[in-house]
Design a protein around this motif. Structure first.
Motif, PDB file in Angstrom:
ATOM      1  N   ALA A   1      -2.118 -10.936  -1.352  1.00  0.00           N
ATOM      2  CA  ALA A   1      -1.558  -9.935  -0.453  1.00  0.00           C
ATOM      3  C   ALA A   1      -1.958 -10.220   0.995  1.00  0.00           C
ATOM      4  O   ALA A   1      -1.154 -10.043   1.913  1.00  0.00           O
ATOM      5  CB  ALA A   1      -2.020  -8.543  -0.863  1.00  0.00           C
TER       6      ALA A   1
ATOM      7  N   ARG B   1      -1.546   3.186   2.717  1.00  0.00           N
ATOM      8  CA  ARG B   1      -2.785   2.970   1.968  1.00  0.00           C
ATOM      9  C   ARG B   1      -2.914   1.491   1.591  1.00  0.00           C
ATOM     10  O   ARG B   1      -4.000   0.911   1.720  1.00  0.00           O
ATOM     11  CB  ARG B   1      -2.787   3.838   0.719  1.00  0.00           C
ATOM     12  N   ARG B   2      -1.829   0.902   1.142  1.00  0.00           N
ATOM     13  CA  ARG B   2      -1.858  -0.521   0.801  1.00  0.00           C
ATOM     14  C   ARG B   2      -2.192  -1.356   2.030  1.00  0.00           C
ATOM     15  O   ARG B   2      -2.956  -2.313   1.954  1.00  0.00           O
ATOM     16  CB  ARG B   2      -0.498  -0.942   0.233  1.00  0.00           C
ATOM     17  N   LYS B   3      -1.614  -0.992   3.176  1.00  0.00           N
ATOM     18  CA  LYS B   3      -1.891  -1.700   4.428  1.00  0.00           C
ATOM     19  C   LYS B   3      -3.370  -1.651   4.760  1.00  0.00           C
ATOM     20  O   LYS B   3      -3.968  -2.665   5.149  1.00  0.00           O
ATOM     21  CB  LYS B   3      -1.126  -1.048   5.573  1.00  0.00           C
TER      22      LYS B   3
ATOM     23  N   TYR C   1      -3.457  -0.778  -7.057  1.00  0.00           N
ATOM     24  CA  TYR C   1      -2.669  -1.595  -6.146  1.00  0.00           C
ATOM     25  C   TYR C   1      -2.870  -3.088  -6.403  1.00  0.00           C
ATOM     26  O   TYR C   1      -1.922  -3.877  -6.323  1.00  0.00           O
ATOM     27  CB  TYR C   1      -3.048  -1.285  -4.694  1.00  0.00           C
TER      28      TYR C   1
ATOM     29  N   GLN D   1       1.784   5.668   0.458  1.00  0.00           N
ATOM     30  CA  GLN D   1       1.349   4.552  -0.381  1.00  0.00           C
ATOM     31  C   GLN D   1       1.392   3.244   0.404  1.00  0.00           C
ATOM     32  O   GLN D   1       0.496   2.405   0.279  1.00  0.00           O
ATOM     33  CB  GLN D   1       2.237   4.463  -1.622  1.00  0.00           C
ATOM     34  N   HIS D   2       2.421   3.088   1.208  1.00  0.00           N
ATOM     35  CA  HIS D   2       2.545   1.879   2.013  1.00  0.00           C
ATOM     36  C   HIS D   2       1.380   1.764   2.991  1.00  0.00           C
ATOM     37  O   HIS D   2       0.781   0.685   3.149  1.00  0.00           O
ATOM     38  CB  HIS D   2       3.869   1.907   2.780  1.00  0.00           C
TER      39      HIS D   2
END
Length: 214
Positions: free
Chosen positions: A85, A36-38, A75, A33-34
């Motif tokens: 973000a 993917r967010r990046k 997200y 998940q981290h």
């Protein structure tokens, strides 16, 4: 403001270690998940660097990041959440730079100026992105920690060991005011109304006045 996820090998699925997969899976999912967010934030920043906030269309960001549109909205519920973000990512990069190479000026004001001009140089490498982020910060209705994070960063740079938790209310307010001056001067620079040298001089004057008692 990049580490690839490390997926455990050898143990998962081993017949003698049936409990390992269930214990490891949450961590693996978190790393996934981290990452993917990046990817999403990096895709948004890349689009903004070419066409400003207008280029950060949610569907386009999702396609560039390789995620489903619904995943993107989980997200980041709105474009402004995504902008915030991206701003956070830029501050992360600045903080990493300061940790690797702390400012070494002789005065608190000089050290704060070093941080702000380092941030200026970094942002001006991508003027379209810088313009998009600064303008969005001014008009956004999304709660953003930008001001507090910059004030905290300037506190730590001005007086090593000083933090938002240990600073006085006045000290925190003064570094916050210096951060606001920087945002305004950066916007003027992006509009072509200031040269880099003029921007630096104005920030130096503001820092000398605001941080005189540090």
């Amino acid at each position: 403001m990049r580490v690839s996820p490390v997926v455990p090998g050898g143990l998962e699925g081993h017949p003698g270690l049936n409990s390992v997969p269930s214990q490891a899976a949450p961590g693996v999912r978190t790393r996934s998940q981290h990452q993917r967010r990046k990817r999403i934030v990096q895709a948004a920043a890349a689009l903004a660097s070419r066409g400003g906030v207008e280029a950060m269309q949610m569907r386009t960001v999702a396609e560039r990041a390789g995620v489903a549109l619904g995943t993107l909205y989980r997200y980041f519920p709105s474009k402004m959440d995504l902008v915030v973000a991206v701003v956070g990512e830029e501050i992360d990069l600045l903080e990493s730079s300061i940790e690797r190479r702390p400012p070494n000026a002789a005065t608190p004001a000089g050290r704060a100026v070093d941080v702000l001009m380092r941030a200026t140089r970094g942002l001006m490498r991508e003027p379209e992105l810088a313009d998009a982020l600064i303008r969005s910060l001014i008009i956004t209705e999304v709660d953003t920690p930008f001001g507090d994070r910059m004030a905290g960063l300037l506190l730590r740079a001005a007086v090593p060991g000083l933090t938002a938790a240990t600073a006085t209310e006045e000290q925190f307010a003064l570094t916050g005011s210096l951060s606001s001056v920087w945002v305004y001067e950066l916007l003027e620079m992006l509009r072509g109304r200031r040269t880099y040298e003029q921007t630096q001089r104005r920030i130096e004057i503001a820092a000398d006045r605001l941080l005189a008692e540090f």
